[in-house]
Design an enzyme around this catalytic site. Sequence first.
Site, PDB file in Angstrom:
ATOM      1  N   CYS A   2      39.335  36.264  45.413  1.00 59.67           N
ATOM      2  CA  CYS A   2      38.671  35.553  46.487  1.00 59.67           C
ATOM      3  C   CYS A   2      37.716  36.529  47.160  1.00 59.67           C
ATOM      4  O   CYS A   2      37.924  37.742  47.139  1.00 59.67           O
ATOM      5  CB  CYS A   2      39.605  35.003  47.556  1.00 59.67           C
ATOM      6  N   ARG A  27      34.327  37.501  42.334  1.00 57.53           N
ATOM      7  CA  ARG A  27      35.706  37.639  42.814  1.00 57.53           C
ATOM      8  C   ARG A  27      36.517  36.358  42.690  1.00 57.53           C
ATOM      9  O   ARG A  27      37.735  36.358  42.882  1.00 57.53           O
ATOM     10  CB  ARG A  27      35.712  38.085  44.280  1.00 57.53           C
ATOM     11  N   TRP A  77      39.640  31.917  44.403  1.00 55.23           N
ATOM     12  CA  TRP A  77      40.296  32.041  43.109  1.00 55.23           C
ATOM     13  C   TRP A  77      41.724  31.584  43.390  1.00 55.23           C
ATOM     14  O   TRP A  77      42.500  32.276  44.036  1.00 55.23           O
ATOM     15  CB  TRP A  77      40.268  33.494  42.639  1.00 55.23           C
ATOM     16  N   ASN A 102      41.471  36.432  52.020  1.00 54.61           N
ATOM     17  CA  ASN A 102      41.599  36.936  50.655  1.00 54.61           C
ATOM     18  C   ASN A 102      42.934  37.657  50.567  1.00 54.61           C
ATOM     19  O   ASN A 102      43.184  38.585  51.334  1.00 54.61           O
ATOM     20  CB  ASN A 102      40.445  37.907  50.348  1.00 54.61           C
ATOM     21  N   GLY A 103      43.799  37.222  49.656  1.00 55.96           N
ATOM     22  CA  GLY A 103      45.108  37.861  49.517  1.00 55.96           C
ATOM     23  C   GLY A 103      46.184  36.807  49.380  1.00 55.96           C
ATOM     24  O   GLY A 103      45.900  35.649  49.036  1.00 55.96           O
ATOM     25  N   GLU A 487      41.129  46.665  23.076  1.00 51.90           N
ATOM     26  CA  GLU A 487      40.015  46.365  23.974  1.00 51.90           C
ATOM     27  C   GLU A 487      39.114  45.286  23.356  1.00 51.90           C
ATOM     28  O   GLU A 487      38.662  44.370  24.044  1.00 51.90           O
ATOM     29  CB  GLU A 487      39.244  47.663  24.282  1.00 51.90           C
ATOM     30  N   LYS A 491      38.435  41.616  25.028  1.00 47.96           N
ATOM     31  CA  LYS A 491      37.080  41.101  25.302  1.00 47.96           C
ATOM     32  C   LYS A 491      36.911  39.727  24.671  1.00 47.96           C
ATOM     33  O   LYS A 491      36.422  38.803  25.302  1.00 47.96           O
ATOM     34  CB  LYS A 491      35.990  42.026  24.734  1.00 47.96           C
ATOM     35  N   GLU A 494      39.053  36.983  26.457  1.00 44.34           N
ATOM     36  CA  GLU A 494      38.721  36.612  27.841  1.00 44.34           C
ATOM     37  C   GLU A 494      37.393  35.883  27.976  1.00 44.34           C
ATOM     38  O   GLU A 494      37.246  35.061  28.874  1.00 44.34           O
ATOM     39  CB  GLU A 494      38.805  37.804  28.798  1.00 44.34           C
ATOM     40  N   HIS A 510      54.945  44.440   9.298  1.00 47.92           N
ATOM     41  CA  HIS A 510      56.240  44.246   9.961  1.00 47.92           C
ATOM     42  C   HIS A 510      56.316  42.909  10.701  1.00 47.92           C
ATOM     43  O   HIS A 510      57.143  42.731  11.581  1.00 47.92           O
ATOM     44  CB  HIS A 510      56.519  45.414  10.907  1.00 47.92           C
ATOM     45  N   LYS A 610      36.952  39.136  38.917  1.00 51.72           N
ATOM     46  CA  LYS A 610      36.629  40.524  38.614  1.00 51.72           C
ATOM     47  C   LYS A 610      37.640  41.497  39.219  1.00 51.72           C
ATOM     48  O   LYS A 610      38.114  42.404  38.571  1.00 51.72           O
ATOM     49  CB  LYS A 610      35.221  40.827  39.136  1.00 51.72           C
TER      50      LYS A 610
HETATM   51  C1  F6R Z   1      38.872  42.954  31.378  1.00 52.23           C
HETATM   52  C2  F6R Z   1      38.926  43.356  32.758  1.00 52.23           C
HETATM   53  C3  F6R Z   1      40.247  43.491  33.411  1.00 52.23           C
HETATM   54  C4  F6R Z   1      40.274  44.713  34.334  1.00 52.23           C
HETATM   55  C5  F6R Z   1      41.598  44.770  35.108  1.00 52.23           C
HETATM   56  C6  F6R Z   1      41.695  46.025  35.951  1.00 52.23           C
HETATM   57  O1  F6R Z   1      37.560  42.904  30.895  1.00 52.23           O
HETATM   58  O2  F6R Z   1      37.917  43.568  33.379  1.00 52.23           O
HETATM   59  O3  F6R Z   1      41.263  43.535  32.483  1.00 52.23           O
HETATM   60  O4  F6R Z   1      40.099  45.846  33.552  1.00 52.23           O
HETATM   61  O5  F6R Z   1      41.717  43.656  35.922  1.00 52.23           O
HETATM   62  O6  F6R Z   1      40.656  46.100  36.852  1.00 52.23           O
HETATM   63  P1  F6R Z   1      40.262  47.476  37.548  1.00 52.23           P
HETATM   64  O7  F6R Z   1      39.749  48.360  36.479  1.00 52.23           O
HETATM   65  O8  F6R Z   1      39.213  47.104  38.550  1.00 52.23           O
HETATM   66  O9  F6R Z   1      41.506  48.003  38.177  1.00 52.23           O
END
Ligand code: F6R
Length: 615
Positions: A2, A27, A77, A102-103, A487, A491, A494, A510, A610
Site C-alpha cells: 500500500c 506498492r 494492496w 499502510n501496514g 531467479e 521472474k 511472477e 530424484h 514492489k
Molecule cells: C521478485 C521480487 C521480490 C523481492 C522481494 C524482496 O522479482 O522483486 O521477490 O525481491 O519481495 O524485496 P526486497 O529486495 O525489497 O527486500
Amino acid sequence: MCGIIGGICRNNITPILIDGLKKLEYRGYDSAGIIVLTKNNKFNRSRSVGKINNLEQKIKNKKTTFESKIGIAHNRWATHGEPSNRNAHPHICNNVISVVHNGIIENFAKLKAKQKKKGYKFTSDTDTEVIVHEIHEYLQSEKNLVKAVQKAVKNFEGSYGIGVISNQYPNQVVAVKNNSPLIIGIGKDGNFIASDQMALINVTKKFIYLKDGDIANIGIDSISIFDKNCNPIKRQTKISKLKSGQISLGNYKHYMQKEIFEQPQAIQDTLESRITKKSVLASAFGYQAEKIFSKIKHIQIIACGTSYNAGLVAKYWLEGIAKISTNVEVASEYRYRNPIIFDDTLFIFISQSGETADTLAAIKTVKKLDKKIYTLSICNCAESSLTRESKLTFLTHAGPEIGVASTKAFTTQLASLALLTVVIGKCHNKISKQQEAKIVDGLNKLPGLISKTLKQEEQIKQLAKTFKNKFNAIFIGRGSMHAIAMEGALKLKEISYIHAEAYPAGELKHGPIALIDKDTPVIAIAPKNDLLDKLKSNLQEVKSRGSKMIVFEDEKSQITKMQNMTIIPTTTNLGVITAPIIFTIPLQLLSYHVALIKKTNVDQPRNLAKSVTVE
Ligand code: F6R
C-alpha cells in the site's frame, strides 16, 4: 505494501496527491482513494477499484469539486477484505476523521469487537477501519488531534504508516510511523507525507525520514515531531539525490525493460570508487568493516525473493573463495525459528527496498540476541529502515527500481556480494593478490559484457513465442547456476504466470523428471566449468523425455545440438563471479518477452507489490 500520501499546501493539493499515487502504484494497485476537505470543511471522498487512472477519471466526472489545500490518498494492496470500493481507503468515522493506512493492525478483531459495543458502525472489512474509530473515540476526550492519535496508536499491535485529517482541525495533517515506511516532504508552498520520497519528488527534494514511534503534526508552514509519549523531538532534514527523470519511462515500453537495459550503468555505478584496476577497497563497507570481517567465523544471509536468490549465489562465493561457512535463509522463516547462532557471526541482510517487513523483523530479532554478532545490509535505498538498523551498510547504486519484478537490483546485489567475498577473503588471507586482480578484472568487464548480452534480445524475443501456449517450465543449473535458475523461474512465474520451477540439474532424476513432457520446456544454464559434463548428462535425461530444451551456454561449452534443443551461445570464458551475473540477463529478457506474449501487466503483475511491508 500500500502507498499513502497526504499534505497541506497553499495550492490545490489534488493533482499532487494523484501524481504521488501514480508514483506509488508499484506498492499496490488493486484500488485507490482520495479525500480532501472542501472550503466549508466538508469531506469529499472518491474511491475506485483498479489503477489510479480510474480514480482520476472518477474525480473528473464528479460534480463536487476536489479543489482543496488539504487531503490524503491511498493505493491499496489488499490484505483484509477484497479489493472493492468499500474496502478502499481513506476510511471515515462519523464524518469527523479520515485515515489512510499502510501496514496491518494485527489486533484489529479485538478492537473491532470493543468499538462495535460502543456503537461504532463498520463500513468495510479492513483492519484499518479500527484506526479511524479509535482516534475518533480519543478525540472526544482529548480535543487535540495529535494527542488523540498518540493515545489511539498505543492500542495498536502491528505495523502502520498512517495519515490523518479531521474537519474539526482543518489546518493540520497528523502522521504516525511504526514498522511501515513514512517520510515528510518539506515544500515551498506546503508540507507533505508519503510512503516514499519518489511520490513527492516533483514537489520537493527536502525530506525528513521518520523513525518508528514518531508522530508528526504538519501544517502549511510548520512541522512538529513527537515521540510516542508526545515529547517533542528533532529529526534531521536531508536533501534527496533522486531526480524526477530517473523515474520516467523514457523511450521504453515498460519499467522492467528499462531496468534490464540500465544494468551496465547500474553495475558500473555500484563498482565505482569501490574498486581500482586490481583490487577491492575494504573501506567500501565502512571504516570498521575490515576489523569486523577479520573477526567473523560464520555468515548468515537473510533476505526474501530475488534478494534471497542473490544470497544463494553468494554462498558459493563466500564458501568457495573466502572459505567462510555461510548459510542462507528466507527472512519469513528465519525470524520465527530458534536457530543456533554462534558468536562472531556476520548477518547479511539483502534487500532492494530496505523496507521488506520480514527482513526488517529478522534484523530486529538478531540484534536483540545476547551474542557477539555483526550486521551488514546490502540495500538499494539509502534512507531505508534496513540501513538504519544495521551496523554496516553497503549501497547498491542501481537507481530507483519501479518494475515489480526485480532485475537491476539483483545484478547489482551480486556485484556487491562479489566485492564482499573478496574483502572477507582478504581479511582471512584466503585470496591471493593475483586471484583478487582476476576477479576485479572480471568485474570491471561486466558493464561491457552485459551490454553485449543485451544484444541478444531479438533472438530471445523469437524464442519467447514458443511459450505462447505453455503453462509450465523447468529451469535447471548446477552449482551457483541453480540459484540463477531459481531467479529465472521466479521472474517467469511472477510476470507471465507460467508455473516455473528450478532444480539443481542433478536432482531431476530424484522426482521432478516425472513432470517433464513435450509441453514443459526445460531451460538450462550451461557455463563452461567443472560441472559441465554432468549437466550434459542431465540434458540427455531430459531429451529422452521429449521435452523442448533451451540452453544458454558458454560458447566454449560446445553442447551437442539434439532434437528439440535451441542453443543460445550467451557468452564466453567467464569466471565463477561473472558467469552468474551474465547468465541472469537472457533469463530476464526471456521472462519479459514471454510476459508480452501472454499480454500480462509486466510492471504490475497480479497479486504482487514492489515493497512487501506487511508480513
Ligand atoms: C521478485 C521480487 C521480490 C523481492 C522481494 C524482496 O522479482 O522483486 O521477490 O525481491 O519481495 O524485496 P526486497 O529486495 O525489497 O527486500
